[in-house]
Design a protein around this motif. Sequence first.
Motif, PDB file in Angstrom:
ATOM      1  N   GLN A 123       0.763  -1.325  -0.041  1.00 50.02           N
ATOM      2  CA  GLN A 123       0.001   0.055   0.034  1.00 50.02           C
ATOM      3  C   GLN A 123       0.778   1.418   0.020  1.00 50.02           C
ATOM      4  N   SER A 126      -1.137   2.838  -3.597  1.00 47.43           N
ATOM      5  CA  SER A 126      -2.379   2.564  -3.646  1.00 47.43           C
ATOM      6  C   SER A 126      -3.056   2.346  -2.362  1.00 47.43           C
ATOM      7  N   LEU A 130     -10.631   0.189   2.129  1.00 44.00           N
ATOM      8  CA  LEU A 130     -11.106   1.705   2.198  1.00 44.00           C
ATOM      9  C   LEU A 130     -10.226   2.564   3.347  1.00 44.00           C
ATOM     10  N   LEU A 174     -15.289  -3.036   4.650  1.00 42.67           N
ATOM     11  CA  LEU A 174     -14.768  -2.294   3.357  1.00 42.67           C
ATOM     12  C   LEU A 174     -13.182  -1.723   4.159  1.00 42.67           C
ATOM     13  N   ILE A 179      -9.557  -5.281  -1.529  1.00 37.07           N
ATOM     14  CA  ILE A 179     -10.130  -4.416  -2.755  1.00 37.07           C
ATOM     15  C   ILE A 179      -9.190  -3.456  -2.955  1.00 37.07           C
ATOM     16  N   LEU A 181      -7.852  -0.139  -4.314  1.00 38.29           N
ATOM     17  CA  LEU A 181      -8.572   1.215  -4.552  1.00 38.29           C
ATOM     18  C   LEU A 181      -7.543   2.063  -5.088  1.00 38.29           C
ATOM     19  N   SER A 183      -5.258   5.213  -6.244  1.00 34.27           N
ATOM     20  CA  SER A 183      -4.694   6.246  -5.482  1.00 34.27           C
ATOM     21  C   SER A 183      -5.196   7.579  -5.951  1.00 34.27           C
ATOM     22  N   TYR A 223     -16.267   6.395  -5.291  1.00 35.14           N
ATOM     23  CA  TYR A 223     -14.817   6.022  -5.144  1.00 35.14           C
ATOM     24  C   TYR A 223     -14.606   4.567  -4.936  1.00 35.14           C
ATOM     25  N   VAL A 224     -15.278   3.672  -4.509  1.00 36.50           N
ATOM     26  CA  VAL A 224     -15.229   2.262  -4.218  1.00 36.50           C
ATOM     27  C   VAL A 224     -15.709   1.649  -5.576  1.00 36.50           C
ATOM     28  N   SER A 227     -13.031   2.335  -8.553  1.00 41.45           N
ATOM     29  CA  SER A 227     -11.947   1.262  -8.510  1.00 41.45           C
ATOM     30  C   SER A 227     -12.340   0.003  -8.522  1.00 41.45           C
ATOM     31  N   VAL A 228     -13.422  -0.545  -8.476  1.00 42.11           N
ATOM     32  CA  VAL A 228     -13.694  -1.852  -8.733  1.00 42.11           C
ATOM     33  C   VAL A 228     -13.740  -2.098 -10.145  1.00 42.11           C
ATOM     34  N   ASN A 231     -10.393  -2.078 -11.531  1.00 40.11           N
ATOM     35  CA  ASN A 231      -9.843  -3.413 -11.345  1.00 40.11           C
ATOM     36  C   ASN A 231     -10.230  -4.558 -12.236  1.00 40.11           C
TER      37      ASN A 231
END
Length: 236
Positions: A123, A126, A130, A174, A179, A181, A183, A223-224, A227-228, A231
Amino acid sequence: MNIKKHIPNSITLLNLLCGCIAIVFVAKLDYEMAFYFVSLGIFLDFFDGFFARLLNVASPLGLQLDSLADMVTSGVVPGFVMYSMLLNCQNEISENPLFAFLGFIITLGSCYRLANFNIDTRQTNSFIGLPTPANTLFIISLPLVLKYTDSLFIMEVLTNQWVLLLISACSVYLLNAEIPLFSLKFKKLNLRDNPLQVAFLFFSILFLLVFQYMGIPIVIGFYVFLSVINNRFIKN
C-alpha cells in the motif's frame, strides 16, 4: 536543534487535536462542528507526510504518530458518531444503551486497518481496502444528511437501528477488504496520464455541489465503485 524534523510531527499532533475537539462536539450532538474539525484533521493528515518528504525528515516516529493520530480522528470519532446515532434511534431495542455500543465496531475495524497498513508493503502507491479518512467522512456525514434532508425515506432509513448496524458492519468490511483502490495522487502533472483521478475529482465536485452533505457518502461510494470497475476492466 533541527527544527525541520519537528514540523511534520507538529502537523500530525494538530490532526490529533482536531480529533479530540471533534469528540467533544459529537458528545454535544453538534455533528456539524465535529465534521469541520474532522475534515481539518484529515487535511492536516495529508500534509504531514507531504512535508516529511519535502523536508526529507521522514522517520519511524512520524509513522507511529501518524497512525496514533488517525486512530482518534479517523477511528474513535466515527465509532462515537455511530454510537450516538444508535443511542438516539427511537425504537424499543435502542432504548437499551448497550445496543448503541455496537457502533464502536467501526473503531475496532479502523484500529485493525491502521495497524495492518503499517506493515503492508503493498500500500505504498495505492490502497487495499477503504482508507480510514474516507470511511470517517462517510460515517460523520450521515447525521448531517439526516439533519438537512427533506426525504421521509432517508429519515426512516437513518433512524433505523438495523440499517445503522448494517452500515457499521459494511464499514468494517470495506476498511479491511482485499479490494484494491486507486490512489488519488496524480502520477504526473498532466490530465492525460491521470484519467481516473481526473474523472473522480470532476464527479466528486459535481456531487458535492448538487447534493451538498448527501454528496459525501455518494462520493465515497463512487470511489469504491470506480476502483472496482478499474480493477475489473481497465486494470490501470
